[in-house]
Design a protein around this motif. Structure first.
Motif, mmCIF file in Angstrom:
data_model
loop_
_atom_site.group_PDB
_atom_site.id
_atom_site.type_symbol
_atom_site.label_atom_id
_atom_site.label_comp_id
_atom_site.label_asym_id
_atom_site.label_seq_id
_atom_site.Cartn_x
_atom_site.Cartn_y
_atom_site.Cartn_z
ATOM 1 N N ILE A 101 3.398 -21.431 -12.007
ATOM 2 C CA ILE A 101 2.218 -22.309 -12.026
ATOM 3 C C ILE A 101 0.981 -21.427 -11.865
ATOM 4 O O ILE A 101 0.832 -20.740 -10.856
ATOM 5 C CB ILE A 101 2.313 -23.353 -10.901
ATOM 6 C CG1 ILE A 101 3.532 -24.251 -11.125
ATOM 7 C CG2 ILE A 101 1.030 -24.180 -10.832
ATOM 8 C CD1 ILE A 101 3.862 -25.170 -9.968
ATOM 9 N N GLY A 162 -4.802 -23.048 0.360
ATOM 10 C CA GLY A 162 -3.836 -23.288 -0.714
ATOM 11 C C GLY A 162 -2.901 -24.427 -0.347
ATOM 12 O O GLY A 162 -3.064 -25.070 0.705
ATOM 13 N N GLY A 163 -1.911 -24.644 -1.203
ATOM 14 C CA GLY A 163 -0.994 -25.760 -1.001
ATOM 15 C C GLY A 163 -0.080 -25.567 0.199
ATOM 16 O O GLY A 163 0.249 -26.531 0.893
ATOM 17 N N SER A 164 0.333 -24.331 0.459
ATOM 18 C CA SER A 164 1.247 -24.105 1.589
ATOM 19 C C SER A 164 0.547 -24.443 2.901
ATOM 20 O O SER A 164 1.111 -25.112 3.774
ATOM 21 C CB SER A 164 1.708 -22.646 1.631
ATOM 22 O OG SER A 164 2.325 -22.296 0.429
ATOM 23 N N HIS A 239 9.190 -27.781 -2.387
ATOM 24 C CA HIS A 239 8.762 -26.386 -2.292
ATOM 25 C C HIS A 239 9.103 -25.819 -0.908
ATOM 26 O O HIS A 239 9.038 -26.531 0.099
ATOM 27 C CB HIS A 239 7.250 -26.294 -2.517
ATOM 28 C CG HIS A 239 6.765 -24.896 -2.744
ATOM 29 N ND1 HIS A 239 6.373 -24.083 -1.709
ATOM 30 C CD2 HIS A 239 6.643 -24.165 -3.873
ATOM 31 C CE1 HIS A 239 6.001 -22.906 -2.194
ATOM 32 N NE2 HIS A 239 6.158 -22.932 -3.509
ATOM 33 N N CYS A 241 7.545 -24.104 1.059
ATOM 34 C CA CYS A 241 6.487 -24.090 2.094
ATOM 35 C C CYS A 241 6.646 -25.263 3.055
ATOM 36 O O CYS A 241 6.144 -25.221 4.187
ATOM 37 C CB CYS A 241 5.095 -24.084 1.464
ATOM 38 S SG CYS A 241 4.630 -25.619 0.676
ATOM 39 N N GLY A 294 5.380 -33.805 -8.438
ATOM 40 C CA GLY A 294 5.431 -32.666 -9.367
ATOM 41 C C GLY A 294 6.127 -31.493 -8.695
ATOM 42 O O GLY A 294 5.485 -30.701 -7.993
ATOM 43 N N THR A 296 7.965 -27.896 -8.228
ATOM 44 C CA THR A 296 7.685 -26.570 -8.757
ATOM 45 C C THR A 296 8.742 -26.169 -9.792
ATOM 46 O O THR A 296 8.421 -25.554 -10.799
ATOM 47 C CB THR A 296 7.696 -25.549 -7.605
ATOM 48 O OG1 THR A 296 7.141 -26.175 -6.452
ATOM 49 C CG2 THR A 296 6.938 -24.297 -7.954
ATOM 50 N N ASP A 321 3.590 -34.212 -1.544
ATOM 51 C CA ASP A 321 3.184 -32.867 -1.939
ATOM 52 C C ASP A 321 2.824 -32.913 -3.429
ATOM 53 O O ASP A 321 3.687 -32.833 -4.292
ATOM 54 C CB ASP A 321 4.317 -31.863 -1.674
ATOM 55 C CG ASP A 321 3.906 -30.450 -2.097
ATOM 56 O OD1 ASP A 321 2.739 -30.270 -2.516
ATOM 57 O OD2 ASP A 321 4.743 -29.529 -2.004
ATOM 58 N N ALA A 323 0.817 -30.648 -4.808
ATOM 59 C CA ALA A 323 0.135 -29.366 -5.027
ATOM 60 C C ALA A 323 0.095 -29.014 -6.511
ATOM 61 O O ALA A 323 -0.934 -28.580 -7.027
ATOM 62 C CB ALA A 323 0.818 -28.250 -4.233
ATOM 63 N N ASP A 350 -3.809 -29.219 -4.997
ATOM 64 C CA ASP A 350 -4.113 -27.788 -5.024
ATOM 65 C C ASP A 350 -5.105 -27.515 -6.151
ATOM 66 O O ASP A 350 -4.686 -27.265 -7.288
ATOM 67 C CB ASP A 350 -2.811 -26.998 -5.242
ATOM 68 C CG ASP A 350 -2.678 -25.839 -4.275
ATOM 69 O OD1 ASP A 350 -3.624 -25.614 -3.498
ATOM 70 O OD2 ASP A 350 -1.641 -25.160 -4.301
ATOM 71 N N HIS A 352 -6.534 -25.017 -6.949
ATOM 72 C CA HIS A 352 -6.305 -23.749 -7.658
ATOM 73 C C HIS A 352 -5.062 -23.781 -8.562
ATOM 74 O O HIS A 352 -4.671 -22.760 -9.105
ATOM 75 C CB HIS A 352 -6.329 -22.540 -6.711
ATOM 76 C CG HIS A 352 -5.206 -22.421 -5.727
ATOM 77 N ND1 HIS A 352 -5.289 -21.604 -4.624
ATOM 78 C CD2 HIS A 352 -3.982 -22.978 -5.654
ATOM 79 C CE1 HIS A 352 -4.163 -21.675 -3.930
ATOM 80 N NE2 HIS A 352 -3.355 -22.492 -4.537
ATOM 81 N N LYS A 353 -4.495 -24.966 -8.729
ATOM 82 C CA LYS A 353 -3.425 -25.118 -9.733
ATOM 83 C C LYS A 353 -3.932 -26.054 -10.837
ATOM 84 O O LYS A 353 -4.552 -25.603 -11.778
ATOM 85 C CB LYS A 353 -2.153 -25.669 -9.074
ATOM 86 C CG LYS A 353 -1.477 -24.699 -8.126
ATOM 87 C CD LYS A 353 -0.132 -25.234 -7.676
ATOM 88 C CE LYS A 353 0.661 -24.244 -6.869
ATOM 89 N NZ LYS A 353 0.011 -23.822 -5.612
HETATM 90 C C1 LIG Z 1 4.845 -28.435 -5.215
HETATM 91 C C2 LIG Z 1 4.246 -27.234 -4.556
HETATM 92 N N1 LIG Z 1 3.917 -27.290 -3.256
HETATM 93 C C3 LIG Z 1 3.373 -26.243 -2.614
HETATM 94 C C4 LIG Z 1 3.135 -25.059 -3.262
HETATM 95 C C5 LIG Z 1 2.517 -23.902 -2.530
HETATM 96 O O1 LIG Z 1 1.176 -23.831 -2.897
HETATM 97 P P1 LIG Z 1 0.313 -22.478 -2.690
HETATM 98 O O2 LIG Z 1 0.928 -21.473 -3.596
HETATM 99 O O3 LIG Z 1 -1.057 -22.886 -3.107
HETATM 100 O O4 LIG Z 1 0.389 -22.105 -1.267
HETATM 101 C C6 LIG Z 1 3.480 -24.942 -4.601
HETATM 102 C C7 LIG Z 1 3.282 -23.678 -5.323
HETATM 103 O O5 LIG Z 1 3.630 -23.506 -6.459
HETATM 104 C C8 LIG Z 1 4.023 -26.056 -5.279
HETATM 105 O O6 LIG Z 1 4.351 -26.015 -6.567
#
Ligand SMILES: Cc1ncc(COP(=O)(O)O)c(C=O)c1O
Length: 548
Positions: A101, A162-164, A239, A241, A294, A296, A321, A323, A350, A352-353
């Motif tokens: 991504i 970020g998403g994490s 994910h 995270c 969605g 990953t 989630d 992200a 997110d 930035h995605k």
């Molecule tokens: C569904 C999902 N959640 C969380 C994350 C983590 O996001 P980040 O890479 O911005 O920390 C991702 C990263 O690809 C993701 O696809």
């Protein structure tokens, strides 16, 4: 003058880099005569020793003692950076980047980041920068409205790194909400359920009171060790995270319930409910249900409405989630898929995605901002007194664990104000269309099989030539991936275990090697897809000739 000349020099390099980026991908290579010439992706999916050694050699070549005196030559350093440092990496900005991504690095947002770094304001306390905080808050409100969270008086959120980090902060808020030390409830029990001790220990206020019998007021004190009883329900496709966030919150990993998925990789919500019921009878405390908007791996979108319904039924925090997929709510197709997202207690987006911004901006939205305030309550002797006027916005530092941080709002606000949201919506629609185009074209190649039909813009495919054994099939697909990537026009990634079928025992899926395509960068347009299809066709022919 020096400022301007530094900026001009930097701009020249950046513009050149962005235009060169469109010509291909540059990866470390074992080619000793040209160690920065791209060769494909062997070293990632195969852990190839010679490629690892090359990459490690590149890494080691930059180790040096801290310089006592600077070289004083900005141009020379930038030259080194662009020619031998950034050059020796996978280029996420490349329009042919379809491996993982990507972050779009929209130029207007990059410039905004530069400005916010140069103006360098402290944005975490309202009185220090009310106008800058207004920008961050207004961006949050825009995002809330995009996903249909309409109670803007109570809802809120925070821009994160970020998403994490956003997922972690959501889990932390959920835990604090669930683990309030003293709970003051009217006790409620599902109709027809027996009255067990565990019920007393995990009392919730269900949203739909008509399904419940109401009991008189009651005090319940959670004990510190109750943290060991908190349980979380997530799709096995979530994910990683989420696992990290759970660990950071001190919840035992063994209390995470990985819920199996259907053949389309969406969560089996009925199993999630069963697991909640089992845990309740064991005296555990269901804390959070997670739907993925969605995934990953394959871009699948859970039935968010259903997960929220279950969350409501058991009074459990509902998290989405989103992200990767959350911003598709802007599109017609995406908003159908993400139905119910507005019911969640917390949602991760997110920017930035799928909002095409450069790395460094994630977002957590919550339906009730007081949950974030309670979860992050702390102060220091040098901090200000609580604001004496009602209605004053909370400091950004009260909404999350960061105090000093970059002014993230500008990088979001500026492109939205400049282009309008319609441009983002159209770009996301285009990515959905391009994905459908790619799937149709790839499916038409002889022996090619689409392993996961895309719901959004990620899918997996594989060459399935039945005249060879499974091992050779896997090898053919590895060779295919390398053959495609080494052409340098596009880069794809690999994924295992996506040939899942419902009949599969343990729900783990068949362990086969697939190629994975992610179409999300705003630079990826129809020309790149046409090129991708050409490359895949040619590479397929070559691999078939080599193996058959
Ligand atoms: C569904 C999902 N959640 C969380 C994350 C983590 O996001 P980040 O890479 O911005 O920390 C991702 C990263 O690809 C993701 O696809």
């Amino acid at each position: 003058m020096e400022m301007k000349s530094m900026l001009n020099t930097a701009l020249n390099y950046v513009v050149k880099d962005l235009s060169v980026s469109t010509n291909g991908l540059v990866l470390p290579s074992s080619d000793k005569t040209n160690p920065t010439k791209g060769i494909g992706y062997k070293w990632i999916h195969e852990n190839n020793e010679s490629e690892l050694i090359t990459a490690f050699g590149v890494y080691n070549s930059f180790q040096e003692p801290v310089p006592e005196d600077g070289c004083g030559n900005f141009d020379q350093l930038l030259d080194k950076y662009f020619k031998s440092i950034s050059h020796c990496s996978l280029n996420d900005n490349c329009p042919g980047y379809m491996a993982w991504i990507p972050s779009g690095a929209m130029y207007a947002s990059c410039v905004a980041d530069f400005i916010s770094s140069c103006s360098n304001r402290f944005v975490s306390a309202f009185m220090n920068a009310p106008s800058l905080q207004a920008i961050e808050d207004v961006v949050i409100r825009w995002f809330l409205s995009m996903i249909g969270m309409s109670d803007l008086n109570n809802a809120g959120g925070i821009l994160t790194g970020g998403g994490s980090m956003a997922n972690f902060q959501a889990i932390h808020a959920a835990r604090c909400h669930c683990y309030a030390s003293v709970c003051f409830f009217s006790i409620t029990f599902p109709r027809g359920r027996s009255f067990a001790k565990s019920d007393w220990e995990c009392i919730r206020i269900p949203k739909k009171k008509e399904n419940f019998l109401l009991f008189p007021f009651f005090f319940y004190l959670k004990k510190p060790e109750d943290i060991l009883k908190l349980t979380v329900y997530v799709s096995e496709q979530s994910h990683y995270c989420i696992d990290q966030g759970i660990q950071m919150c001190g919840i035992p990993q063994s209390n995470v319930r990985y819920i199996p998925t259907h053949s389309d990789f969406t969560i089996k919500a009925e199993i999630m409910e069963q697991r909640i019921q089992e845990d309740l009878t064991q005296g555990l405390i269901p804390m959070m249900v997670v739907a993925v908007g969605g995934t990953t791996n394959t871009g699948s979108v859970d039935d968010i409405d259903k997960v929220c319904e279950i969350g409501d039924k058991y009074g459990v925090w509902k998290h989405v989630d989103g992200a990767y997929g959350g911003f598709f709510a802007l599109t017609k197709r995406g908003s159908k898929l993400l139905k119910g997202i507005e019911r969640a207690d917390s949602v991760v987006l997110d920017p930035h995605k799928s909002f095409f911004l450069p790395y460094g901006t994630g977002c957590l939205l919550v339906r009730d901002k007081s949950t974030l305030l309670k979860a992050n309550k702390a102060t220091g002797a040098y901090m200000h007194e609580p604001y004496a006027l009602d209605g004053i916005p909370n400091d950004l530092s009260d909404m999350g664990p960061e105090l000093s941080r970059r002014f993230r709002g500008l990088g979001v606000w500026l492109p939205i104000k400049m282009y309008g949201i319609e441009v983002f919506r159209k770009e996301l629609e285009l990515k959905l269309d391009l994905t459908q185009y790619a799937v149709q074209q790839i499916a038409a190649i002889p022996y090619m099989r689409i392993m996961t039909q895309p719901k959004l813009t990620i899918f997996a495919f594989r060459l399935e030539y039945d005249q060879v054994n499974d091992e050779t099939k896997d090898q053919m697909n590895k060779d295919l991936l390398d053959n495609i990537n080494k052409r340098g026009n596009i880069v794809l990634s690999a994924i295992r275990s996506c040939a899942k079928s419902e009949s599969n025992e343990k729900g783990k899926g068949v362990d086969v090697f697939c190629l994975r395509m992610v179409i999300l960068s705003q630079r990826t347009q129809i020309e790149q897809l046409r090129q991708a299809i050409e490359d895949i066709k040619e590479a397929t022919q070559e691999v078939m000739q080599a193996h058959c």
